[in-house]
Scaffold this motif. Sequence first.
Motif, short mmCIF file in Angstrom:
data_model
loop_
_atom_site.label_atom_id
_atom_site.label_comp_id
_atom_site.label_asym_id
_atom_site.label_seq_id
_atom_site.Cartn_x
_atom_site.Cartn_y
_atom_site.Cartn_z
N PRO A 1 24.53 46.86 36.47
CA PRO A 1 25.19 47.21 37.73
C PRO A 1 24.89 46.22 38.86
O PRO A 1 25.56 46.28 39.89
N ALA A 2 23.92 45.30 38.69
CA ALA A 2 23.45 44.50 39.82
C ALA A 2 24.57 43.74 40.54
O ALA A 2 24.76 43.89 41.75
N GLU A 3 25.34 42.93 39.79
CA GLU A 3 26.37 42.09 40.43
C GLU A 3 27.53 42.92 40.97
O GLU A 3 28.18 42.53 41.94
N ILE A 4 27.81 44.03 40.31
CA ILE A 4 28.92 44.88 40.75
C ILE A 4 28.59 45.48 42.11
O ILE A 4 29.40 45.42 43.05
N VAL A 5 27.38 46.03 42.22
CA VAL A 5 26.95 46.64 43.48
C VAL A 5 26.91 45.57 44.58
O VAL A 5 27.37 45.78 45.70
N ALA B 1 30.73 50.81 38.48
CA ALA B 1 29.44 50.13 38.66
C ALA B 1 28.75 49.81 37.33
O ALA B 1 27.80 49.01 37.30
N MET B 2 29.23 50.38 36.24
CA MET B 2 28.55 50.24 34.96
C MET B 2 29.24 49.25 34.01
O MET B 2 28.74 48.99 32.91
N GLY B 3 30.38 48.70 34.40
CA GLY B 3 31.16 47.86 33.47
C GLY B 3 30.91 46.38 33.62
O GLY B 3 30.79 45.87 34.74
N GLY B 4 30.85 45.66 32.50
CA GLY B 4 30.73 44.20 32.54
C GLY B 4 29.33 43.73 32.18
O GLY B 4 28.36 44.50 32.17
N ASP B 5 29.26 42.44 31.91
CA ASP B 5 28.00 41.84 31.46
C ASP B 5 26.90 41.91 32.52
O ASP B 5 25.71 41.90 32.18
N LYS C 1 30.74 37.97 38.40
CA LYS C 1 29.59 38.02 39.29
C LYS C 1 30.07 38.67 40.58
O LYS C 1 31.25 39.00 40.72
N SER C 2 29.17 38.77 41.57
CA SER C 2 29.53 39.49 42.78
C SER C 2 30.77 38.92 43.48
O SER C 2 31.60 39.67 43.99
N VAL C 3 30.92 37.60 43.47
CA VAL C 3 32.06 37.02 44.19
C VAL C 3 33.40 37.46 43.60
O VAL C 3 34.35 37.75 44.32
N GLU C 4 33.46 37.56 42.27
CA GLU C 4 34.71 38.00 41.65
C GLU C 4 34.97 39.48 41.94
O GLU C 4 36.10 39.90 42.13
N ILE C 5 33.90 40.26 41.95
CA ILE C 5 34.05 41.69 42.25
C ILE C 5 34.54 41.85 43.69
O ILE C 5 35.48 42.60 43.96
N LYS C 6 33.91 41.11 44.59
CA LYS C 6 34.33 41.16 45.99
C LYS C 6 35.82 40.79 46.12
O LYS C 6 36.60 41.51 46.75
N ASN C 7 36.23 39.69 45.46
CA ASN C 7 37.63 39.28 45.54
C ASN C 7 38.58 40.31 44.93
O ASN C 7 39.67 40.54 45.43
N SER C 8 38.14 40.93 43.84
CA SER C 8 38.98 41.95 43.20
C SER C 8 39.17 43.13 44.15
O SER C 8 40.26 43.71 44.23
N LYS D 1 24.05 57.69 39.18
CA LYS D 1 23.70 57.65 40.60
C LYS D 1 22.32 57.05 40.90
O LYS D 1 22.20 56.18 41.78
N PRO D 2 21.28 57.45 40.18
CA PRO D 2 19.96 56.90 40.50
C PRO D 2 19.94 55.37 40.35
O PRO D 2 19.37 54.66 41.18
N VAL D 3 20.58 54.88 39.30
CA VAL D 3 20.62 53.44 39.04
C VAL D 3 21.37 52.70 40.14
O VAL D 3 20.91 51.67 40.66
N VAL D 4 22.52 53.24 40.52
CA VAL D 4 23.34 52.59 41.53
C VAL D 4 22.66 52.67 42.90
O VAL D 4 22.60 51.67 43.64
N ASP D 5 22.10 53.84 43.22
CA ASP D 5 21.38 53.98 44.49
C ASP D 5 20.24 52.97 44.60
O ASP D 5 20.02 52.37 45.65
N ALA D 6 19.52 52.77 43.51
CA ALA D 6 18.40 51.83 43.51
C ALA D 6 18.87 50.43 43.86
O ALA D 6 18.23 49.70 44.63
N GLN D 7 20.03 50.04 43.31
CA GLN D 7 20.59 48.72 43.62
C GLN D 7 21.00 48.62 45.08
O GLN D 7 20.75 47.61 45.74
N LEU D 8 21.62 49.68 45.57
CA LEU D 8 22.13 49.67 46.95
C LEU D 8 21.01 49.50 47.97
O LEU D 8 21.23 48.97 49.06
#
Lengths: 343, 343
Positions: free
Chosen positions: B18-22, B11-15, B305-312, B43-50
Amino acid sequence: MQERVKVVVDAMGGDNAPAEIVKGAVEAVNERKDIKVFLTGRKPVVDAQLQNYTYDKDQIEVVDAQEVIETAEPPVVAIRKKKNSSIVVGLNMVKKKEADAFVSSGSTGAVLVGGQLIVGRIKGIERPPLAPLIPTKNGVALLVDCGANVDARPSHLVQFAKMGSIYMENVVGVKNPKVGIVNIGAEEEKGNALVKGTYPLLKECKDINFVGSIEARDIPSGACDVVVCEAFVGNVILKLYEGVGATLISKVKEGMMGSLRSKIGALLVKPALKATLKSFDASQYGGAPLLGLNGLVVKSHGSSKSVEIKNSIIQCVQFTRQGISEKIRENIILSAEDDSTEN
Amino acid sequence: MQERVKVVVDAMGGDNAPAEIVKGAVEAVNERKDIKVFLTGRKPVVDAQLQNYTYDKDQIEVVDAQEVIETAEPPVVAIRKKKNSSIVVGLNMVKKKEADAFVSSGSTGAVLVGGQLIVGRIKGIERPPLAPLIPTKNGVALLVDCGANVDARPSHLVQFAKMGSIYMENVVGVKNPKVGIVNIGAEEEKGNALVKGTYPLLKECKDINFVGSIEARDIPSGACDVVVCEAFVGNVILKLYEGVGATLISKVKEGMMGSLRSKIGALLVKPALKATLKSFDASQYGGAPLLGLNGLVVKSHGSSKSVEIKNSIIQCVQFTRQGISEKIRENIILSAEDDSTEN
């Protein structure tokens, strides 16, 4: 009037020889009075083509050469055996200073080998690279080497960088051209053994404007004026440029034919699209010079039409008038003196 | 219901972390019920996005990892020192079989090194290559290797060819995929030392459909399904694809803005143009798997972006269900037996 620049053109080389080659030669002399073209090839065949055109008879002369080197022939054998081929006869004219330059669309291997064996390398030049201009977003860049020397060493790449800089500055007119080495990342510690060995040597060169590594992604946007790499990588770059461009354009055209709406749009954008694509077509920039020889040898694309032949011939004028070979010779001698002073 | 495929996502990797990854993870589980995603990171950062999304809580779990490996960090040191980083925690889950696959848009170097050090190579695999799908005229091709192993040897390239064939046949669904080696000419005697050494070995492989050399020009038109090369050349191909495409498209757009006529045309062709360009955009095909490991590790583009993460993430399902790692393991064992029989 200035003395004419004498360019020998291989009338028998390439997919469209002799018709398009002869046509290109006529177009060149009709555009410029300061060029004399010698066409090497089977005289009756070339003469027959020439009869289709009007031009100043003083500006074109046919030099008979009965043999033709085919693309499939092993280059070294072909150059040694076919003494009376259009390539060997033409290269010998440059060697004997009967002409300033030689242009061929024929066998790349034969032109590269013949250039080195017949015209010869400038003393001190380790390996002469083939250096085409490639289109960038707002201009052109020189790609050295793009096919002459696979498995190169760092010292070769340093000479490519220096010769490429001289060419870009004096023939293309780019002041203090930016030199980059093709790499898989921008950081100095990245790369394969060749790049890691070359990078520190380029950094030490005082006579070039070395800007560091360039990723392939940034070549088309014009991040560098002189793109240095070994021949295998350079060949991949040149050919992928062509391949991605062609495929993308055919997809764009196909996509536009998908609906009535876009079909109408396609009609309207067609002229603009055509102009854009032309500006991104490598062939319009003439042939690729083989740098570092005792005379100019230019390899133009095997599929060259008359316009590319004409451009290749005209390119020879600037190269010759600017004394590029002499400038390369001086630079290499200076570098050698620098080295001996430092030792 | 089939057991869910378990995919760990950094969740922390990439430009855009965490927003687009989550967001991509949520999109993946909302599209497919047969996936469970573990998000590694703070965890707090990722939970906030979720909290921004609606999804089946059984399908996403956050695994706390306090450290982040930055792109600039030397990979080997980072993997060894940052035991509690999102990358190391994720890779360890694959190693311990708590998950089937790991996806990251973070440091390529760290993912490559970590994949090998933590998840480990399949016994017999010399070097695991990074193998992205690239668009071609009418489909996709697999490019192996595109960045993992510079200065490779012929035996490495032979394994790339075999693993690439297994991937294309089983994940992409291309029957008897055509394998080509990137070369500077179509003839067998052409090439650098690496290609000349590899060519005869590939010709002898009975388990792949080797079609010979492929020039870079023919990659975009789809001449081969598996494009074999060493990492430096592969990286140049991948990045030049991107660069030529981007520059050409920006020139086409600019060209269309040149006159009123073409401006109107541009409006009409815009939707078709957009669809065409999308089909030629490498990122839509998900990330690049690192082939030959004891588990699946996927590197997605740093700018995903999210679409590439989803496809991956979705790509991991097919890879896991088809048992690619097991098929590679069997093939390598078979090859080794073949070799010992022949000796």
